[in-house]
Design a protein around this motif. Structure first.
Motif, short mmCIF file in Angstrom:
data_model
loop_
_atom_site.label_atom_id
_atom_site.label_comp_id
_atom_site.label_asym_id
_atom_site.label_seq_id
_atom_site.Cartn_x
_atom_site.Cartn_y
_atom_site.Cartn_z
N SER A 187 0.83 -1.21 0.00
CA SER A 187 0.00 0.00 0.00
C SER A 187 0.86 1.26 0.00
O SER A 187 0.50 2.28 -0.60
N LEU A 188 2.04 1.20 0.65
CA LEU A 188 2.95 2.35 0.63
C LEU A 188 3.47 2.60 -0.78
O LEU A 188 3.51 3.74 -1.26
N LEU A 189 3.88 1.53 -1.46
CA LEU A 189 4.43 1.66 -2.81
C LEU A 189 3.36 2.10 -3.80
O LEU A 189 3.66 2.84 -4.75
N GLU A 190 2.13 1.67 -3.59
CA GLU A 190 1.04 2.03 -4.50
C GLU A 190 0.44 3.38 -4.17
O GLU A 190 -0.37 3.91 -4.92
N GLY A 191 0.81 3.94 -3.01
CA GLY A 191 0.24 5.22 -2.59
C GLY A 191 -1.16 5.12 -2.06
O GLY A 191 -1.89 6.11 -2.02
N SER A 192 -1.57 3.92 -1.64
CA SER A 192 -2.94 3.72 -1.16
C SER A 192 -3.00 3.48 0.35
O SER A 192 -4.03 3.06 0.86
N ALA A 193 -1.89 3.75 1.06
CA ALA A 193 -1.86 3.50 2.50
C ALA A 193 -2.84 4.41 3.23
O ALA A 193 -2.92 5.61 2.93
N VAL A 194 -3.57 3.85 4.19
CA VAL A 194 -4.54 4.63 4.97
C VAL A 194 -3.80 5.52 5.96
O VAL A 194 -4.16 6.68 6.17
N THR A 195 -2.76 4.99 6.59
CA THR A 195 -1.97 5.76 7.55
C THR A 195 -0.69 6.27 6.89
O THR A 195 -0.19 5.64 5.95
N PRO A 196 -0.16 7.40 7.33
CA PRO A 196 1.05 7.94 6.71
C PRO A 196 2.25 7.03 6.92
O PRO A 196 2.30 6.24 7.87
N GLU A 197 3.21 7.14 6.02
CA GLU A 197 4.42 6.33 6.12
C GLU A 197 5.15 6.66 7.42
O GLU A 197 5.41 7.83 7.71
N PRO A 198 5.47 5.65 8.22
CA PRO A 198 6.08 5.92 9.52
C PRO A 198 7.53 6.40 9.41
O PRO A 198 8.27 5.96 8.53
N THR A 199 7.90 7.33 10.29
CA THR A 199 9.31 7.71 10.40
C THR A 199 9.98 6.72 11.34
O THR A 199 9.32 5.98 12.08
N VAL A 200 11.30 6.68 11.32
CA VAL A 200 12.04 5.75 12.17
C VAL A 200 12.86 6.53 13.19
O VAL A 200 13.15 7.71 13.01
N ALA A 201 13.20 5.87 14.27
CA ALA A 201 13.93 6.51 15.37
C ALA A 201 15.16 5.67 15.72
O ALA A 201 15.28 4.51 15.32
N ASP A 202 16.04 6.28 16.49
CA ASP A 202 17.28 5.63 16.90
C ASP A 202 16.99 4.28 17.57
O ASP A 202 16.15 4.18 18.46
#
Length: 288
Positions: A187-202
């Motif tokens: 869904s992220l690659l297709e741009g159809s994700a319901v929730t935003p792409e998560p950021t990552v942390a240390d």
């Protein structure tokens, strides 16, 4: 003749007015753009204030009105940063705001700048790292930058491997085993994700599991293990295995499936029935 001159004066007057209006519009546009830019930069600076500088971080130090004192530098292993004219300043372990105040104080003490205004922004958070493991082309530990997202880190690791599944599991360093978040990569690659792409942390660990498979044997032309696609049915599984042999039959197809407790069950399956990961499909031989 006087009328012609008056007409020309009128045209010139209108032309001048248009130039003034156009310049005014340009000036307002420039001011608006600068306002937005300063706002964005201020957000970046504010975001850095709670972060403590560490070895290999890359910082951007700006001294307002003194371009010769501004610099981009990497924090050394001992926490030191070389600032023009001042020399090495120990900034490791300080927040962005604390580092700004320290540089300002040194500039005043050494009488380099009377009333310095210093801004510090972290360009690369290389003291913070994330593990990218599993079915990626270059598994390893990677530094993160401001706003690094899940797909940014997978890209840093060379992208998904040929055996990659459709999800990624992101586990925080303070979370126990089995508590990671499952992220739908498709869904992220297709741009159809319901929730935003998560950021990552240390300290995050990104794990891309191997693709899910099913197994099909018996009277099919190409028995073996195959990639399980979403919503795949028994009929589609037969198609992937190049269909039935001359002796095969669609009647009495059996599926063996493991349950959550590890026990195995076998049942007859219809062609429209969906299959699951690790299902074993067996196609019987026709009795006629």
């Amino acid at each position: 003749m006087q009328q012609q001159v008056a007409g020309m004066d009128s045209v010139l007057l209108r032309f001048c007015r248009l130039l003034i209006q156009e310049n005014e519009m340009r000036r307002n546009s420039i001011i608006s753009a600068l306002t937005v830019l300063l706002f964005v930069l201020s957000l970046g600076a504010l975001a850095d204030q709670s972060y403590r500088l560490g070895a290999n971080d890359v910082i951007r130090v700006t001294v307002y009105g003194h371009a010769d004192l501004s610099t981009v530098a990497r924090v050394a292993e001992n926490g030191g940063v070389t600032i023009p004219i001042i020399g090495e300043v120990s900034l490791g372990g300080l927040t962005g705001r604390e580092a700004e105040l320290k540089i300002q104080s040194l500039l005043k003490e050494q009488k380099i700048v009377k009333s310095p205004q210093v801004t510090l922004i972290v360009d690369k958070y290389e003291s913070q790292r994330v593990s990218v493991l599993g079915e990626v082309k270059k598994p390893g530990v990677y530094p993160i930058t401001r706003g690094s997202s899940l797909m940014d880190l997978i890209s840093e690791a060379g992208g998904l491997g040929e055996e990659a599944g459709e999800v990624a599991i992101v586990t925080r360093k303070d979370e126990g085993a089995g508590r990671g978040r499952v992220i739908d990569l498709v869904s992220l690659l297709e741009g159809s994700a319901v929730t935003p792409e998560p950021t990552v942390a240390d300290g995050d660990r990104i794990f891309v599991p191997r693709m899910e498979r099913f197994y099909i044997y018996g009277q099919v032309n190409k028995p073996g293990a195959y990639r399980l696609e979403r919503g795949m049915t028994v009929m589609q599984a037969l198609s992937v295995a190049s269909g039935l042999t001359d002796k095969g039959t669609e009647r009495g197809i059996k599926v063996r499936r493991k349950s959550g407790d590890g026990t195995e069950q076998e049942f007859s399956a219809q062609l429209t029935q969906r299959i699951q990961a690790n299902d074993v499909i067996y196609v019987n031989e026709s009795i006629f």
